[in-house]
Design a protein around this motif. Structure first.
Motif, PDB file in Angstrom:
ATOM      1  N   ILE A   8      69.895 126.426  61.138  1.00  0.00           N
ATOM      2  CA  ILE A   8      71.276 125.932  61.071  1.00  0.00           C
ATOM      3  C   ILE A   8      72.246 127.080  61.332  1.00  0.00           C
ATOM      4  N   ASP A   9      71.973 128.226  60.723  1.00  0.00           N
ATOM      5  CA  ASP A   9      72.815 129.408  60.952  1.00  0.00           C
ATOM      6  C   ASP A   9      72.844 129.775  62.436  1.00  0.00           C
ATOM      7  N   SER A  10      71.682 129.706  63.080  1.00  0.00           N
ATOM      8  CA  SER A  10      71.603 130.037  64.506  1.00  0.00           C
ATOM      9  C   SER A  10      72.459 129.088  65.329  1.00  0.00           C
ATOM     10  N   ALA A  11      72.418 127.801  64.986  1.00  0.00           N
ATOM     11  CA  ALA A  11      73.217 126.813  65.706  1.00  0.00           C
ATOM     12  C   ALA A  11      74.707 127.057  65.497  1.00  0.00           C
ATOM     13  N   VAL A  12      75.079 127.383  64.269  1.00  0.00           N
ATOM     14  CA  VAL A  12      76.484 127.680  63.971  1.00  0.00           C
ATOM     15  C   VAL A  12      76.939 128.910  64.748  1.00  0.00           C
ATOM     16  N   GLY A  15      77.574 128.316  68.374  1.00  0.00           N
ATOM     17  CA  GLY A  15      78.690 127.442  68.714  1.00  0.00           C
ATOM     18  C   GLY A  15      78.288 126.013  69.006  1.00  0.00           C
ATOM     19  N   CYS A  16      77.130 125.591  68.498  1.00  0.00           N
ATOM     20  CA  CYS A  16      76.690 124.207  68.698  1.00  0.00           C
ATOM     21  C   CYS A  16      77.598 123.243  67.938  1.00  0.00           C
ATOM     22  N   SER A  17      77.651 122.011  68.411  1.00  0.00           N
ATOM     23  CA  SER A  17      78.480 120.991  67.770  1.00  0.00           C
ATOM     24  C   SER A  17      77.775 120.328  66.596  1.00  0.00           C
ATOM     25  N   ALA A  18      76.444 120.300  66.627  1.00  0.00           N
ATOM     26  CA  ALA A  18      75.689 119.607  65.577  1.00  0.00           C
ATOM     27  C   ALA A  18      74.246 120.088  65.592  1.00  0.00           C
ATOM     28  N   VAL A  19      73.539 119.793  64.508  1.00  0.00           N
ATOM     29  CA  VAL A  19      72.095 120.016  64.443  1.00  0.00           C
ATOM     30  C   VAL A  19      71.428 118.681  64.137  1.00  0.00           C
ATOM     31  N   LYS A  20      70.203 118.517  64.646  1.00  0.00           N
ATOM     32  CA  LYS A  20      69.486 117.257  64.453  1.00  0.00           C
ATOM     33  C   LYS A  20      68.128 117.509  63.806  1.00  0.00           C
ATOM     34  N   PHE A  21      67.774 116.617  62.886  1.00  0.00           N
ATOM     35  CA  PHE A  21      66.466 116.644  62.256  1.00  0.00           C
ATOM     36  C   PHE A  21      65.723 115.356  62.608  1.00  0.00           C
ATOM     37  N   GLN A  22      64.457 115.282  62.213  1.00  0.00           N
ATOM     38  CA  GLN A  22      63.672 114.062  62.406  1.00  0.00           C
ATOM     39  C   GLN A  22      63.233 113.533  61.050  1.00  0.00           C
ATOM     40  N   LYS A  70      77.526 121.134  55.360  1.00  0.00           N
ATOM     41  CA  LYS A  70      78.935 121.029  54.980  1.00  0.00           C
ATOM     42  C   LYS A  70      79.517 122.407  54.699  1.00  0.00           C
ATOM     43  N   LYS A  71      78.742 123.240  54.029  1.00  0.00           N
ATOM     44  CA  LYS A  71      79.179 124.603  53.733  1.00  0.00           C
ATOM     45  C   LYS A  71      79.406 125.394  55.016  1.00  0.00           C
ATOM     46  N   LYS A  72      78.548 125.158  56.008  1.00  0.00           N
ATOM     47  CA  LYS A  72      78.638 125.879  57.279  1.00  0.00           C
ATOM     48  C   LYS A  72      79.556 125.177  58.285  1.00  0.00           C
ATOM     49  N   ASN A  73      80.092 124.038  57.889  1.00  0.00           N
ATOM     50  CA  ASN A  73      81.033 123.287  58.730  1.00  0.00           C
ATOM     51  C   ASN A  73      80.425 122.886  60.075  1.00  0.00           C
ATOM     52  N   ILE A  74      79.211 122.345  60.008  1.00  0.00           N
ATOM     53  CA  ILE A  74      78.568 121.827  61.214  1.00  0.00           C
ATOM     54  C   ILE A  74      78.015 120.437  60.911  1.00  0.00           C
ATOM     55  N   ALA A  75      78.177 119.530  61.856  1.00  0.00           N
ATOM     56  CA  ALA A  75      77.661 118.169  61.683  1.00  0.00           C
ATOM     57  C   ALA A  75      76.139 118.165  61.813  1.00  0.00           C
ATOM     58  N   SER A 217      60.808 125.352  72.880  1.00  0.00           N
ATOM     59  CA  SER A 217      61.986 125.598  72.050  1.00  0.00           C
ATOM     60  C   SER A 217      62.736 126.847  72.500  1.00  0.00           C
ATOM     61  N   VAL A 218      63.980 126.939  72.067  1.00  0.00           N
ATOM     62  CA  VAL A 218      64.854 128.058  72.425  1.00  0.00           C
ATOM     63  C   VAL A 218      65.099 128.910  71.188  1.00  0.00           C
ATOM     64  N   GLN A 219      64.969 130.218  71.331  1.00  0.00           N
ATOM     65  CA  GLN A 219      65.215 131.140  70.230  1.00  0.00           C
ATOM     66  C   GLN A 219      66.718 131.390  70.080  1.00  0.00           C
ATOM     67  N   PRO A 220      67.147 131.982  68.954  1.00  0.00           N
ATOM     68  CA  PRO A 220      68.585 132.147  68.690  1.00  0.00           C
ATOM     69  C   PRO A 220      69.379 132.811  69.807  1.00  0.00           C
ATOM     70  N   VAL A 221      68.870 133.884  70.385  1.00  0.00           N
ATOM     71  CA  VAL A 221      69.611 134.557  71.461  1.00  0.00           C
ATOM     72  C   VAL A 221      69.735 133.635  72.667  1.00  0.00           C
ATOM     73  N   GLY A 222      68.641 132.956  73.006  1.00  0.00           N
ATOM     74  CA  GLY A 222      68.679 132.016  74.121  1.00  0.00           C
ATOM     75  C   GLY A 222      69.633 130.869  73.861  1.00  0.00           C
ATOM     76  N   LEU A 223      69.697 130.411  72.614  1.00  0.00           N
ATOM     77  CA  LEU A 223      70.610 129.328  72.264  1.00  0.00           C
ATOM     78  C   LEU A 223      72.059 129.759  72.453  1.00  0.00           C
ATOM     79  N   SER A 224      72.384 130.963  72.024  1.00  0.00           N
ATOM     80  CA  SER A 224      73.746 131.474  72.216  1.00  0.00           C
ATOM     81  C   SER A 224      74.087 131.570  73.697  1.00  0.00           C
ATOM     82  N   ASN A 225      73.130 132.040  74.494  1.00  0.00           N
ATOM     83  CA  ASN A 225      73.356 132.120  75.941  1.00  0.00           C
ATOM     84  C   ASN A 225      73.546 130.737  76.544  1.00  0.00           C
TER      85      ASN A 225
END
Length: 260
Positions: A8-12, A15-22, A70-75, A217-225
Motif C-alpha cells: 500500500i505504501d508503494s502504491a501511495v 501516486g496510484c489512485s487505488a489499491v485492489k485486493f482479492q 484511510k490513514k494513507k488517504n488511498i482508495a 508483477s511490478v516492483q516499487p521502483v517500476g510502479l513509480s516509473n
C-alpha cells in the motif's frame, strides 16, 4: 499483513489512485477436483484448499487494511469471487467492485454484485466476445468499466493484443481499462495511449518472492516509473485539434519562408 501495508505504501508513493485486493471463499471457489491436490508452499506441503485458506485475509485483517488505507488517504476495493465475499466487503463501503475474469460467466454473481449499486470493473480475460457481450448485458445501467486482459502470468508479449482496447471502445459506450500481466511496463503505457481509462497491474515487493504471479508483477521502483509515464502520456495526448502553440511562434517567425 506487514507486506500488504508495504505494498500500500508503494502504491501511495508511486501516486496510484487505488489499491485492489482479492476476496474469495475457498470452499465455493476451488473446484472439487483440486481441493485435495497437494501443493508445496512456504508453509510446507498442504492441500490446495488449505493453501487457499492460508492466503486469504480475515474480516479483521480487512478492517486493518481499511483503516490503513484511510490513514494513507488511498482508495481500495476488491475482486470478489463469490457472494459471501461481497457480503463481507459491503461493510467497508468500497468505491467499486471488480468482477474477475474467472467469474465473468457467473451470471448469479454478476447480478449480485450489480445489485449492490456500486460501480463495477469487469475483467475480460479468457473470455469469448459472446461471453463478454452477455456479461455486459447483465450490468444494465450500472456505472462500469470493461477491462481488456489476457489471463496468463506472465503474458507473452504477442498475446497482449492491445488493439482489443480500441475494439472494446468502438463496441461499448463505457470507459475501457487494461489489466496487464506482462513483464515490464512499456506495453501498459501504450495501453493508455490507445485509450485505456483505467490501468491495473499486480505489484510485489520483490519479484523473486514465492508466488505464481510474481513474474508478472511490478516492483516499487517500476510502479513509480509506470505511473510517471502514464501521467506524461495523459498530458501528451492533447485534444486532437491542430493549433500553433506560443512556444512555436519564434521558430515560425525565424524559419517560415512562405506564408499562404
Amino acid at each position: 499483513m506487514d507486506n500488504a501495508k508495504l505494498l500500500i505504501d508503494s502504491a501511495v508513493n508511486a501516486g496510484c489512485s487505488a489499491v485492489k485486493f482479492q476476496k474469495r471463499t475457498p470452499e465455493l471457489c476451488v473446484p472439487e477436483n483440486q481441493k485435495g491436490q497437494k501443493r508445496d508452499t512456504p508453509w510446507g506441503t498442504m492441500t490446495y484448499i488449505d493453501y487457499r485458506h492460508k492466503v486469504e485475509f480475515s474480516e479483521a485483517q480487512y478492517s486493518e487494511i481499511d483503516n490503513y488505507c484511510k490513514k494513507k488517504n488511498i482508495a481500495w476495493f476488491a475482486s470478489c469471487w463469490d457472494e459471501p465475499s461481497v457480503d463481507l466487503m459491503e461493510q467497508f463501503d468500497l468505491p467499486c467492485y471488480k468482477i474477475p475474469s474467472a467469474a465473468l460467466t457467473n451470471d448469479k454473481l454478476v447480478k449480485y454484485i450489480v445489485s449492490q449499486g456500486r460501480p463495477v470493473v469487469l475483467s475480460t480475460g479468457m473470455s469469448t466476445s459472446e461471453e463478454i457481450d452477455h456479461a455486459v448485458s447483465l450490468l444494465n445501467d450500472s456505472n462500469y468499466v470493461i477491462c481488456h486482459t489476457t489471463s496468463t502470468y506472465p503474458c507473452p508479449i504477442e498475446e497482449i493484443n492491445l488493439r482489443m482496447i480500441q475494439t472494446l471502445r468502438s463496441k461499448f459506450d463505457s470507459p475501457i481499462g487494461y489489466s496487464g500481466h506482462e513483464i515490464g511496463i512499456p506495453t501498459t503505457v501504450v495501453a493508455v495511449a490507445l485509450g485505456a481509462n483505467l490501468v491495473e497491474r499486480h505489484i510485489t515487493l520483490d519479484r523473486t518472492m514465492w508466488g505464481t504471479d510474481q513474474a508478472a508483477s511490478v516492483q516499487p521502483v517500476g510502479l513509480s516509473n509506470l505511473v510517471r509515464h502514464i501521467r506524461s502520456i495523459e498530458k501528451a495526448m492533447g485534444d486532437g485539434i491542430k493549433q500553433i502553440y506560443d512556444s512555436e511562434q519564434s521558430a515560425r517567425t525565424k524559419l517560415r519562408i512562405y506564408n499562404t
